[in-house]
Design a protein around this motif. Sequence first.
Motif, mmCIF file in Angstrom:
data_model
loop_
_atom_site.group_PDB
_atom_site.id
_atom_site.type_symbol
_atom_site.label_atom_id
_atom_site.label_comp_id
_atom_site.label_asym_id
_atom_site.label_seq_id
_atom_site.Cartn_x
_atom_site.Cartn_y
_atom_site.Cartn_z
ATOM 1 N N CYS A 293 0.807 -1.156 0.018
ATOM 2 C CA CYS A 293 -0.041 -0.064 0.017
ATOM 3 C C CYS A 293 0.830 1.249 0.115
ATOM 4 O O CYS A 293 1.743 1.473 0.743
ATOM 5 C CB CYS A 293 -0.915 -0.131 1.235
ATOM 6 N N PRO A 294 0.515 2.185 -0.865
ATOM 7 C CA PRO A 294 1.294 3.338 -1.026
ATOM 8 C C PRO A 294 0.944 4.378 0.129
ATOM 9 O O PRO A 294 1.436 5.304 0.443
ATOM 10 C CB PRO A 294 0.880 4.238 -2.147
ATOM 11 N N ARG A 295 -0.169 4.177 0.907
ATOM 12 C CA ARG A 295 -0.651 5.061 1.904
ATOM 13 C C ARG A 295 -0.712 4.147 3.281
ATOM 14 O O ARG A 295 -1.335 4.793 4.135
ATOM 15 C CB ARG A 295 -2.282 5.371 1.532
ATOM 16 N N ARG A 296 0.210 3.263 3.459
ATOM 17 C CA ARG A 296 0.308 2.620 4.679
ATOM 18 C C ARG A 296 1.084 3.487 5.722
ATOM 19 O O ARG A 296 1.754 4.304 5.553
ATOM 20 C CB ARG A 296 1.051 1.257 4.904
ATOM 21 N N GLY A 297 0.402 3.281 7.040
ATOM 22 C CA GLY A 297 0.974 3.877 8.044
ATOM 23 C C GLY A 297 1.311 2.662 9.170
ATOM 24 O O GLY A 297 0.861 1.613 9.046
#
Length: 322
Positions: A293-297
Amino acid sequence: MPEAVLEIRDLKVSFRAFSGTVQAVDIQRLDVLPQEILGLVGETGSGKSVTALTVLRLLPERKAVIEGGPVLFKGQDLLTKPETEMRKIRGREISMIFQDPMSSLNPVFPVGEPLTRIIAVHQGVSLKEARERALAVLGRVHLPNPEKILGSYPHELSGGMRQRVMIGMALSSNPDLLLADEPTTALDVTIQAQILRLINELRHEIKASIVFITHNLGVIAKVSDRVAVMYAGNVVEIGPTTEIFRRPAHPYTDLLLKAIPRLGERRDKLPVIDGAVPVIRRPEPVCYFHSRCPRRGDACREARPVLAPVGAGHYVACRNPV
Ligand SMILES: Nc1ncnc2c1ncn2[C@@H]1O[C@H](COP(=O)(O)OP(=O)(O)O)[C@@H](O)[C@H]1O
Ligand SMILES: [Mg+2]
């Protein structure tokens, strides 16, 4: 909202293998509404077929472990039904069509044979009456010369014709629910478009809900009212088709949509999503998409995201939606 025909709640399906257990499906919640076409989309291995086979209780009993539920069909839990009752539901109230009609048609019999027999058994009519109804069924799916088709062997028909026979057979009992598992995937593009047109046309005369399973978002756009996106056995996003295509909320859906080439658009390279759908050996409280995922945190590895509303009838299981 109208009462759902099918309500899946907390369904987990895993397979026992020599190398250990693999979890194929873990769905928090999935509803199929009356007379809708619900597109079920996801990459190969994301659990679409296993979900459909679980509803029909067609998974190999020794290998598959079904936990959770219920899976309510018209309010009744299919998971606790005895096999004798499931046999009455299968092919009558719930029908299924598969990717390869060749595998569901017996090569040694003319196609009229199973079609007539199924109609006779399911509708409790004589073979003579069943034959008449079979002819009507073939007409309904626009097969020319139904007499000739009834006497043809599966290999004498084209893939598109065979799939029309299967669709006719599946609809002959007027089911409440039709599970169509990649029904156009094996067909070439022109024939695929014809079959999609047929399904769109028939949906107005049949009163069934249709779950249309495909890995092809372009196909989904053409037929479905709502879309459910599966990833690693989870339903990660669900909503009205227009809403999902216009405003995808899950980063996975967003990437899938960006990977569809648009007509007239020239690209040097199609965007692909790096990595592969993970094989879940041990369920973990994480978002299974996080590694790609490019938006992972950090929070994405601390808990499984739950489906939460982001719009009218639009739900997403993501901590950091697009
Ligand atoms: N009969 C089976 N035995 C063992 N594993 C299976 C079986 N059927 C499916 N699986 C596994 O379950 C997962 C989901 O498969 P499936 O539902 O067929 O995916 P999809 O239809 O989305 O391509 C995959 O990892 C697949 O390998
Ligand atoms: Mg499949």
